[in-house]
Scaffold this active site. Structure first.
Site, mmCIF file in Angstrom:
data_model
loop_
_atom_site.group_PDB
_atom_site.id
_atom_site.type_symbol
_atom_site.label_atom_id
_atom_site.label_comp_id
_atom_site.label_asym_id
_atom_site.label_seq_id
_atom_site.Cartn_x
_atom_site.Cartn_y
_atom_site.Cartn_z
ATOM 1 N N GLU A 52 0.835 -1.211 0.000
ATOM 2 C CA GLU A 52 0.000 0.000 0.000
ATOM 3 C C GLU A 52 0.863 1.252 0.000
ATOM 4 O O GLU A 52 0.604 2.207 -0.738
ATOM 5 C CB GLU A 52 -0.908 0.015 1.243
ATOM 6 C CG GLU A 52 -1.892 -1.149 1.334
ATOM 7 C CD GLU A 52 -1.313 -2.363 2.067
ATOM 8 O OE1 GLU A 52 -0.105 -2.653 1.915
ATOM 9 O OE2 GLU A 52 -2.075 -3.022 2.789
ATOM 10 N N ARG A 184 12.536 -23.035 -7.690
ATOM 11 C CA ARG A 184 13.468 -23.000 -6.549
ATOM 12 C C ARG A 184 13.658 -21.567 -6.055
ATOM 13 O O ARG A 184 13.795 -21.328 -4.850
ATOM 14 C CB ARG A 184 14.833 -23.567 -6.952
ATOM 15 C CG ARG A 184 14.871 -25.064 -7.043
ATOM 16 C CD ARG A 184 16.248 -25.518 -7.503
ATOM 17 N NE ARG A 184 16.296 -26.958 -7.703
ATOM 18 C CZ ARG A 184 17.237 -27.574 -8.415
ATOM 19 N NH1 ARG A 184 18.208 -26.878 -8.987
ATOM 20 N NH2 ARG A 184 17.213 -28.888 -8.542
#
Ligand code: AOF
Ligand code: ZN
Length: 363
Positions: A52, A184
């Site tokens: 935000e 990964r």
């Protein structure tokens, strides 16, 4: 742009935090004014600004009366960052559209309540399932203390991971291997069993893609693996963790590994001194703070995590090759009757070069 389209975009943005924000969630945020995007942001780095705050900065700071579309409920607590709910209230936004609530006990609905008390309209449930998927590692870890477990298998058409003599390089092609390296880079750790460490001498790095290297965990209850393995001798060896039983952790071999820079940890074992997979998973989640882990083999370890119902997500890469009488992907798994067999829910299906990639989840 509709709120739903904005949420889709917020999810895309949130994904950019992959591999960088753990143990925090991946969060994305889009700010709309009159249906136009005026700001975008995501949680980029653990300890850094929340989605935000980044979106507000990207909008130039003036978001009064705007609609904030965010994948996760704004936080209401003081952590490494100040509470996002307060930030949104201070900026006098008109509406906050939330994808999913934050299961963190420090937040858990508190962010939404705070916004509503301040007179801000809050809309919930937009693309909720997709938003939960975005932060599934975080949800699993914060609610259970255990990592989200992905089991990865590279196999032949007929379900083999090697020939009868143990030859396995390579069954799947380059595209599938690159995809695995990318996976990964998105998880906190990869784990393999002793047999795979010995037969494949893998590096378990992300060398084919541009991404972070996960921690490398090897299960070796008696610490009988040779020091010459790449996991114990390459330049990332301080990123290798060997989990063993308590006696082995006090042995001279343990000292040699430690001197080489490898990490050793003792985990409670079974009465026959084999590794206790439940204890291993609990150790990874609680002691090592691992929120997501990819189990890469071999068949014994894969069978064990499935047997103990520990697998959240299954990735099967199948190559169009027939091996015949080889080593089966789940050779140690046994179902007395079909009703006892483990069933998963297919989620996605794709092509990876000449191979098929199936993603399935826990039912
Ligand atoms: C949000 N937006 O982008 C993220 C949130 O230590 P901190 O201050 O970084 O807080 C981490 C907690 O905040 C994390 O456990 C989760 O509950 C929430 N993450 N919240 O409003 C964000 N990453
Ligand atoms: Zn926040």
């Amino acid at each position: 742009m509709t709120e739903q389209d904005a949420m889709k975009r917020a999810i895309e943005l949130g994904l950019r935090g992959s591999g960088a924000v753990s143990p925090n969630p991946r969060v994305g945020c889009v700010i709309l004014r009159d249906g136009q995007v005026i700001g975008e942001g995501w949680h980029e780095q653990y300890g850094g600004e929340h989605a935000e705050a980044n979106a507000i900065a990207n909008a130039g700071g003036n978001v009064e009366g705007a609609t904030v579309v965010v994948t996760l409920e704004p936080c209401a607590h003081e952590g490494k960052q100040p509470p996002c709910a307060d930030l949104l209230i201070r900026h006098k936004v008109a509406c906050v559209v939330v994808g999913t609530t934050d299961p963190n006990p420090l937040v858990a609905g508190g962010g939404i309540a705070k916004l509503r008390e301040a007179g801000i309209e809050v809309v919930t449930g937009i693309l909720e399932e997709e938003c939960r998927w975005l932060c599934r590692f975080f949800i699993k870890h914060i609610t259970s203390g255990e990592p989200y477990i992905i089991a990865k298998i590279a196999q032949s058409f007929d379900g083999c991971i090697s020939t009868a003599r143990g030859e396995s390089k390579w069954i799947t092609g380059d595209d599938a291997r690159r995809r695995v390296h990318a996976m990964r880079s998105e998880v906190d750790a990869v784990m393999i069993g002793r047999g795979t460490a010995l037969s494949d001498d893998p590096e378990l790095t992300t060398r084919d893609v541009d991404g972070a290297h996960p921690r490398r965990i090897v299960l070796d209850s008696h610490l009988s693996l040779p020091l010459s393995l790449k996991l114990f001798s390459d330049s990332y060896r301080n990123n290798t963790f060997v989990l063993c039983n308590k006696r082995a952790a006090q042995s001279r071999k343990a000292d040699s590994l430690r001197v080489a820079g490898v990490n050793i940890a003792a985990v409670d074992d079974n009465s026959d001194s084999s590794m206790n997979i439940n204890a291993v998973v609990a150790y990874c989640g609680k002691e090592m703070g691992i929120t997501s882990m990819m189990v890469e083999g071999g068949s014994q370890l894969l069978s064990s995590v499935v047997q103990h119902n520990l697998v959240d997500e299954l990735h099967i890469f199948t190559a169009p090759i027939l091996i015949g009488d080889g080593k089966h992907s789940f050779s140690s798994l046994y179902s007395a009757a079909l009703k006892d067999a483990r069933r998963f829910q297919t989620r996605a299906l794709g092509l990876c070069g000449n191979d098929i990639h199936v993603i399935a989840t826990r039912v």
